[in-house]
Scaffold this motif. Structure first.
Motif, PDB file in Angstrom:
ATOM      1  N   GLU A 199       0.825  -1.204   0.000  1.00  0.00           N
ATOM      2  CA  GLU A 199       0.000   0.000   0.000  1.00  0.00           C
ATOM      3  C   GLU A 199       0.864   1.261   0.000  1.00  0.00           C
ATOM      4  OE1 GLU A 199      -2.988   0.029  -0.710  1.00  0.00           O
ATOM      5  OE2 GLU A 199      -3.493  -2.070  -0.413  1.00  0.00           O
ATOM      6  N   GLU A 200       2.004   1.225   0.696  1.00  0.00           N
ATOM      7  CA  GLU A 200       2.900   2.379   0.684  1.00  0.00           C
ATOM      8  C   GLU A 200       3.476   2.596  -0.711  1.00  0.00           C
ATOM      9  OE1 GLU A 200       6.751   4.145   3.156  1.00  0.00           O
ATOM     10  OE2 GLU A 200       5.702   2.359   3.873  1.00  0.00           O
ATOM     11  N   ASN A 233       2.064   1.718  -3.439  1.00  0.00           N
ATOM     12  CA  ASN A 233       0.960   2.090  -4.307  1.00  0.00           C
ATOM     13  C   ASN A 233       0.674   3.590  -4.274  1.00  0.00           C
ATOM     14  OD1 ASN A 233      -0.249   0.374  -6.106  1.00  0.00           O
ATOM     15  ND2 ASN A 233      -2.154   0.190  -4.962  1.00  0.00           N
ATOM     16  N   GLN A 234       1.164   4.272  -3.266  1.00  0.00           N
ATOM     17  CA  GLN A 234       0.955   5.712  -3.163  1.00  0.00           C
ATOM     18  C   GLN A 234       1.914   6.502  -4.053  1.00  0.00           C
ATOM     19  OE1 GLN A 234       1.145   6.833   0.978  1.00  0.00           O
ATOM     20  NE2 GLN A 234      -0.240   5.191   1.592  1.00  0.00           N
ATOM     21  N   VAL A 235       2.946   5.836  -4.574  1.00  0.00           N
ATOM     22  CA  VAL A 235       3.942   6.523  -5.405  1.00  0.00           C
ATOM     23  C   VAL A 235       3.439   6.621  -6.835  1.00  0.00           C
ATOM     24  CG1 VAL A 235       6.308   6.453  -6.278  1.00  0.00           C
ATOM     25  CG2 VAL A 235       5.806   5.690  -3.940  1.00  0.00           C
ATOM     26  N   ILE A 236       3.443   7.828  -7.377  1.00  0.00           N
ATOM     27  CA  ILE A 236       3.047   8.051  -8.769  1.00  0.00           C
ATOM     28  C   ILE A 236       4.304   7.966  -9.633  1.00  0.00           C
ATOM     29  CG2 ILE A 236       1.853   9.573 -10.374  1.00  0.00           C
ATOM     30  CD1 ILE A 236       0.165   8.522  -8.001  1.00  0.00           C
TER      31      ILE A 236
END
Length: 449
Positions: free
Chosen positions: A431-432, A434-437
């Motif tokens: 999830e961490e 997944n926050q990176v664009i």
């Protein structure tokens, strides 16, 4: 235990050790612990560490369910040294020892969240059947130029010729010689630590190497891989490079694996149970392979433990994507190499170089064990190019974790607490991440969707 303490005392005195590294492999397979002056280490008390270090994410964070797995008071655990792991630290400035410890709860039980505990439980299950597993890991890694900016892509280091590799140089002697000083120091460090390293080859990627270990006891080999990874990184630092065990560190280069060769010895007879006296493959071997096929989809996150791991397990890449097995077929997930009957073995090609060696070895051995106990039957051996078949394993870490706790016998073997904790930690990492664009999203979606 008193005999072990005396052995340690004598060894530290003989080597004039001034400091001791108290080591514990964490969930990622990296070293946690403390430095203790030798005279203080030699007192009669066991070192302690907070048990919470066993359930930290790779970024050092904790999952929301953290206190479901450890005491809310963040209690200590006792560390008991394994005397067989006593080694010098050859890159240290002062005479330093390193010693891997087992983790125990305060009431004297092996800690259920420790990586060595998990492997020990699997090995105990084999011992109860009169069997002793034998393994041999093959560990791949890349040498890369020093990189202090995470936004810049990795590149191969400059070799002694003054150039960077740009071609596929599998098994090239000259390509290895480009890093001769690194290789010589790595072997010197490995010898000083009594690591049973055998062959070094240049792999397919630019400045990608592979080290093969001699076959032996699974716990000992897991310890050696654990120490070896530290050794390679330290050697690379010495030569102004980085060494990385990321599963897929560069876009255009193949991934790095930790293939695990495994066989089983009958403790009473010393015979390899994968082949009979005529050299014919036994039903035991076939059931073992069937176990690998059956349980790999559920245990894939122990072979591919990071978000980056699944970039390696992709079609058209030199890594398995399905559950095929075959005779001397490197495109299959499970390969039975040509060998003498006494050396009959199966190679599990799923684990990445980024895997925790204790957990990857435990997962592989556990799969074979359950396959034998249930007398499972494998598919027919694959005779073609297996990576042209359909993908049969997870493509993301989140997908790989979904079925980790679905099989009661795996929960019994590994412990449900451990599997719940592992799932929580790895989902938090997913999830961490997944926050990176990513730059790809900005490039193709910013103005076009």
């Amino acid at each position: 235990m008193e005999d072990d303490k005396q052995i340690i005392r004598n060894w530290i005195k003989e080597h004039q050790i001034s400091e001791v590294e108290v080591l514990v492999p964490d969930l990622t397979g990296n070293a946690r612990g403390k430095f203790i002056p030798a005279h203080q280490f030699l007192n009669d008390t066991y070192p302690k560490l907070p048990e919470s270090i066993l359930v930290q994410t790779v970024t050092g964070e904790y999952s929301d369910e953290h206190w479901d797995f450890v005491e809310p008071t963040d209690t200590d655990m006792l560390l008991k040294p394994d005397v067989s792991t006593l080694r010098v630290v050859p890159w240290a400035r002062e005479p330093t020892a390193q010693l891997i410890h087992d983790c125990y709860t305060m009431d004297g039980k092996l800690h259920p969240l420790a990586s060595r505990t998990i492997l020990r439980k699997v090995l105990d299950a084999y011992a109860a059947l009169g069997l002793k597993p034998v393994i041999a890991p093959e560990v791949e890694f890349y040498l890369v130029s020093r990189n202090t900016d995470a936004d810049i892509e990795l590149i191969p280091p400059i070799g002694r010729s003054g150039r960077r590799e740009s071609a596929r140089l599998s098994y090239s002697i000259d390509a290895v010689s480009e890093f001769e000083d690194f290789v010589e120091d790595m072997y010197e460090y490995a010898d000083a630590q009594q690591l049973q390293v055998d062959t070094l080859i240049h792999e397919n990627g630019a400045a990608q190497m592979e080290i093969n270990f001699r076959h032996g006891d699974p716990m000992s080999l897991a310890d050696q891989v654990f120490v070896f990874k530290r050794t390679v990184r330290e050697t690379a630092f010495k030569h102004d490079m980085y060494a990385t065990f990321m599963a897929k560190p560069m876009k255009i280069e193949p991934g790095s694996a930790m293939h695990i060769h495994q066989s089983l010895i009958d403790i009473k007879t010393g015979r390899n149970v994968f082949a009979d006296e005529n050299g014919k493959f036994t039903d035991t071997l076939l059931s073992y392979i069937a176990g690998l096929q059956r349980y790999t989809p559920e245990l894939i996150s122990l072979y591919a433990p990071n978000v980056n791991s699944y970039r390696r397990l992709a079609p058209d890449i030199a890594a398995p994507i399905n559950l095929n097995w075959g005779f001397d077929n490197r495109t299959t997930a499970f390969r039975v190499p040509h060998s003498e009957p006494t050396a009959t073995r199966v190679e599990n090609r799923f684990p990445g170089a980024d895997a925790n060696p204790y957990l990857a070895i435990a997962a592989s051995l556990a799969s074979g064990l359950l396959g034998m106990q249930k007398q499972l039957q494998p598919s027919e051996p694959h005779s073609g190019t297996a990576n042209e078949d359909d993908v049969e394993v997870a493509r993301t870490l989140e997908e790989g974790l979904r079925n980790l706790r679905m099989t009661p016998e795996l929960c019994d073997l590994f412990g449900d607490l451990f599997l719940r904790a592992y799932t929580a930690v790895k989902l938090d990492e997913f999830e961490e991440f997944n926050q990176v664009i990513s730059s790809w999203e900005r490039e193709h979606l910013l103005l076009q969707v």
